[in-house]
Scaffold this active site. Structure first.
Site, PDB file in Angstrom:
ATOM      1  N   ALA A  63     -13.996   5.652  -4.630  1.00  0.00           N
ATOM      2  CA  ALA A  63     -14.559   5.119  -5.863  1.00  0.00           C
ATOM      3  C   ALA A  63     -13.497   4.219  -6.491  1.00  0.00           C
ATOM      4  CB  ALA A  63     -14.918   6.259  -6.803  1.00  0.00           C
ATOM      5  N   GLY A 108     -14.532   8.780  -2.254  1.00  0.00           N
ATOM      6  CA  GLY A 108     -15.939   8.380  -2.163  1.00  0.00           C
ATOM      7  C   GLY A 108     -16.282   7.750  -0.825  1.00  0.00           C
ATOM      8  N   GLU A 111     -16.933  10.581   1.379  1.00  0.00           N
ATOM      9  CA  GLU A 111     -18.182  11.207   0.906  1.00  0.00           C
ATOM     10  C   GLU A 111     -19.420  10.403   1.299  1.00  0.00           C
ATOM     11  OE1 GLU A 111     -16.429  11.398  -3.062  1.00  0.00           O
ATOM     12  OE2 GLU A 111     -16.893  13.523  -3.133  1.00  0.00           O
ATOM     13  N   GLU A 131      -8.650  13.264  -4.249  1.00  0.00           N
ATOM     14  CA  GLU A 131      -8.948  13.348  -5.687  1.00  0.00           C
ATOM     15  C   GLU A 131      -8.009  14.246  -6.472  1.00  0.00           C
ATOM     16  OE1 GLU A 131     -11.185  13.390  -3.292  1.00  0.00           O
ATOM     17  OE2 GLU A 131     -12.820  12.038  -3.802  1.00  0.00           O
TER      18      GLU A 131
HETATM   19  N1  DAK Z   1     -10.129   1.607  -6.207  1.00  0.00           N
HETATM   20  C1  DAK Z   1      -9.807   0.380  -6.649  1.00  0.00           C
HETATM   21  N2  DAK Z   1      -9.025  -0.494  -5.955  1.00  0.00           N
HETATM   22  C2  DAK Z   1      -8.557  -0.083  -4.784  1.00  0.00           C
HETATM   23  C3  DAK Z   1      -8.851   1.206  -4.253  1.00  0.00           C
HETATM   24  C4  DAK Z   1      -9.703   2.071  -5.010  1.00  0.00           C
HETATM   25  N3  DAK Z   1     -10.068   3.276  -4.588  1.00  0.00           N
HETATM   26  N4  DAK Z   1      -8.225   1.332  -3.051  1.00  0.00           N
HETATM   27  C5  DAK Z   1      -7.570   0.157  -2.852  1.00  0.00           C
HETATM   28  N5  DAK Z   1      -7.761  -0.683  -3.880  1.00  0.00           N
HETATM   29  C6  DAK Z   1      -7.226  -2.027  -4.049  1.00  0.00           C
HETATM   30  C7  DAK Z   1      -5.740  -1.984  -4.407  1.00  0.00           C
HETATM   31  O1  DAK Z   1      -5.578  -1.766  -5.787  1.00  0.00           O
HETATM   32  C8  DAK Z   1      -5.304  -3.365  -3.965  1.00  0.00           C
HETATM   33  O2  DAK Z   1      -5.708  -4.293  -4.958  1.00  0.00           O
HETATM   34  P1  DAK Z   1      -4.743  -5.534  -5.375  1.00  0.00           P
HETATM   35  O3  DAK Z   1      -3.473  -4.903  -5.812  1.00  0.00           O
HETATM   36  O4  DAK Z   1      -4.603  -6.327  -4.094  1.00  0.00           O
HETATM   37  O5  DAK Z   1      -5.517  -6.242  -6.446  1.00  0.00           O
HETATM   38  C9  DAK Z   1      -6.150  -3.630  -2.733  1.00  0.00           C
HETATM   39  O6  DAK Z   1      -7.253  -2.732  -2.807  1.00  0.00           O
HETATM   40  C10 DAK Z   1      -5.401  -3.333  -1.435  1.00  0.00           C
HETATM   41  O7  DAK Z   1      -4.883  -2.015  -1.518  1.00  0.00           O
HETATM   42  P2  DAK Z   1      -3.349  -1.648  -1.250  1.00  0.00           P
HETATM   43  O8  DAK Z   1      -2.466  -2.805  -1.578  1.00  0.00           O
HETATM   44  O9  DAK Z   1      -3.084  -0.345  -1.908  1.00  0.00           O
HETATM   45  O10 DAK Z   1      -3.367  -1.501   0.338  1.00  0.00           O
HETATM   46  P3  DAK Z   1      -2.421  -0.586   1.212  1.00  0.00           P
HETATM   47  O11 DAK Z   1      -2.677  -0.972   2.616  1.00  0.00           O
HETATM   48  O12 DAK Z   1      -1.019  -0.612   0.737  1.00  0.00           O
HETATM   49  O13 DAK Z   1      -2.964   0.909   0.996  1.00  0.00           O
HETATM   50  C11 DAK Z   1      -4.688   2.618   0.803  1.00  0.00           C
HETATM   51  C12 DAK Z   1      -4.262   1.260   1.428  1.00  0.00           C
HETATM   52  C13 DAK Z   1      -6.133   2.876   1.118  1.00  0.00           C
HETATM   53  C14 DAK Z   1      -3.820   3.738   1.398  1.00  0.00           C
HETATM   54  C15 DAK Z   1      -4.439   2.540  -0.727  1.00  0.00           C
HETATM   55  O14 DAK Z   1      -5.086   1.373  -1.231  1.00  0.00           O
HETATM   56  C16 DAK Z   1      -5.001   3.725  -1.458  1.00  0.00           C
HETATM   57  O15 DAK Z   1      -4.409   4.804  -1.441  1.00  0.00           O
HETATM   58  N6  DAK Z   1      -6.136   3.509  -2.149  1.00  0.00           N
HETATM   59  C17 DAK Z   1      -6.716   4.528  -2.975  1.00  0.00           C
HETATM   60  C18 DAK Z   1      -7.368   5.550  -2.126  1.00  0.00           C
HETATM   61  C19 DAK Z   1      -7.927   6.666  -2.956  1.00  0.00           C
HETATM   62  O16 DAK Z   1      -7.203   7.435  -3.611  1.00  0.00           O
HETATM   63  N7  DAK Z   1      -9.252   6.768  -2.904  1.00  0.00           N
HETATM   64  C20 DAK Z   1      -9.933   7.811  -3.574  1.00  0.00           C
HETATM   65  C21 DAK Z   1     -10.366   7.362  -4.898  1.00  0.00           C
HETATM   66  S1  DAK Z   1     -10.946   8.726  -5.813  1.00  0.00           S
HETATM   67  C22 DAK Z   1     -16.547  11.414  -9.734  1.00  0.00           C
HETATM   68  C23 DAK Z   1     -17.082  10.364  -9.066  1.00  0.00           C
HETATM   69  C24 DAK Z   1     -16.432   9.849  -7.981  1.00  0.00           C
HETATM   70  C25 DAK Z   1     -15.240  10.370  -7.580  1.00  0.00           C
HETATM   71  C26 DAK Z   1     -14.716  11.437  -8.263  1.00  0.00           C
HETATM   72  C27 DAK Z   1     -15.356  11.965  -9.337  1.00  0.00           C
HETATM   73  N8  DAK Z   1     -17.224  11.959 -10.867  1.00  0.00           N
HETATM   74  C28 DAK Z   1     -17.624  11.026 -11.847  1.00  0.00           C
HETATM   75  C29 DAK Z   1     -17.254  13.346 -11.091  1.00  0.00           C
HETATM   76  C30 DAK Z   1     -14.558   9.759  -6.473  1.00  0.00           C
HETATM   77  C31 DAK Z   1     -13.242   9.654  -6.486  1.00  0.00           C
HETATM   78  C32 DAK Z   1     -12.558   8.820  -5.508  1.00  0.00           C
HETATM   79  O17 DAK Z   1     -13.097   8.247  -4.599  1.00  0.00           O
END
Ligand code: DAK
Length: 274
Positions: A63, A108, A111, A131
């Site tokens: 997400a 997400g 998921e 998360e």
């Molecule tokens: N959201 C927004 N932007 C994201 C992103 C994300 N999840 N993942 C990557 N990006 C963006 C980065 O900010 C970066 O943007 P710029 O800086 O270029 O503008 C671009 O994508 C490239 O990412 P990186 O520079 O970080 O690339 P790397 O190769 O260094 O790293 C990575 C890749 C996938 C390891 C890293 O980007 C990363 O860790 N991303 C986040 C992964 C993550 O934590 N995903 C889970 C998100 S939490 C709920 C509803 C939904 C949810 C929970 C609760 N309720 C309302 C109850 C869901 C939660 C989630 O999904």
């Protein structure tokens, strides 16, 4: 549509989440566009869907953390509901959906893959539920679907530790059905990327599914999904009704007549979805 691409080839359609700059992260607009795209699938023609992410690096990196970072409790709940509604639409979509996971499938992203019927991935895929490291629980069904797919113990380990796993481990624990590697020539040069090999395999499987009797395939999906939420006694009744529902269809008559016909020269005609 800004972030969703839709392509239909015969009875197989591919939905691509295309927000590559943010590694295809799911913001509200992506979720709305995905929802609208699913509503527009021509179920008279399309018999199997593939869901993938644009580019070589990421399926869906979760997400959108930027959008979520400023949400109030009420907005958080509304965002969770928006995602859950679309994911549930995918899960209960009348025809099978194959997730072709071409890279990061985090939060997400993991998921949404789990809301699909079948997961195939490239050797570069990475799965995880990060998360708790962000101070939240999985919010798009991760606590429920991961436990159902890989078992309670493994799901708890992945979710509590927030540790990402690579494709071979995802295969070992049953999170994906198959992992596809890049094709190389004798000198080790890449001839086909892992994503290209993955997409070809996903399309081949989708075509195989699409050739089978559509009403029967749909009823199998419904029987498996609905049965999983029921006791065995009730689940068997669900199956009985969906089995019965196939009879007197043109496809059931044709499928059985074709088997019983002793003429070895005959060629099977496409099922009519009737
Ligand atoms: N959201 C927004 N932007 C994201 C992103 C994300 N999840 N993942 C990557 N990006 C963006 C980065 O900010 C970066 O943007 P710029 O800086 O270029 O503008 C671009 O994508 C490239 O990412 P990186 O520079 O970080 O690339 P790397 O190769 O260094 O790293 C990575 C890749 C996938 C390891 C890293 O980007 C990363 O860790 N991303 C986040 C992964 C993550 O934590 N995903 C889970 C998100 S939490 C709920 C509803 C939904 C949810 C929970 C609760 N309720 C309302 C109850 C869901 C939660 C989630 O999904």
């Amino acid at each position: 549509m800004e972030f969703i691409q839709y392509e239909q080839k015969g009875a197989v359609a591919t939905i691509t989440i295309a927000r590559e700059k943010a590694l295809n992260a799911l913001n509200s607009q992506v979720l709305d566009e995905l929802d609208a795209t699913l509503d527009q699938v021509d179920l008279g023609e399309v018999r199997c869907l593939i869901l993938t992410g644009a580019g070589e690096k990421s399926f869906v990196a979760g997400a959108d953390i930027g959008e979520m970072s400023t949400l109030t409790k009420e907005q958080g709940e509304a965002f969770g509901k928006k995602g859950n509604d679309v994911f549930r639409k995918l899960e209960t979509f009348p025809i099978p959906v194959i997730a072709a996971v071409n890279g990061f499938a985090l939060g997400g992203g993991c998921e949404i893959a789990m809301s699909c019927d079948i997961r195939l991935c490239s050797e570069t895929a990475v799965f995880g539920q990060p998360e708790v490291g962000l101070g939240i629980t999985p919010g798009f069904g991760g606590t429920q679907r991961l436990a159902r797919i890989v078992g309670v113990g493994m799901a708890k380990q992945m979710i509590y530790s927030a540790r990402n796993i690579k494709a071979p481990e995802a295969y070992r624990i049953g999170l994906v059905n198959e992992v596809y590697a890049a094709e190389t020539d004798a000198e080790g040069n890449v001839v086909k990327s892992a994503k290209e090999v993955l997409m070809a395999a996903a399309e081949k499987l989708a075509s195989t599914i699409a050739k089978n009797a559509p009403i029967a395939v749909r009823n199998c999906k419904k029987a498996i999904n609905d049965g999983l939420d029921a006791s065995m006694d009730d689940a068997i009744v669900i199956e009985e009704k969906l089995f019965g529902d196939c009879f007197e269809t043109e496809d059931q008559r044709y499928g059985m007549e074709f088997f019983l016909d002793k003429n070895k020269e005959k060629v099977k005609a496409p099922f009519k979805n009737a």
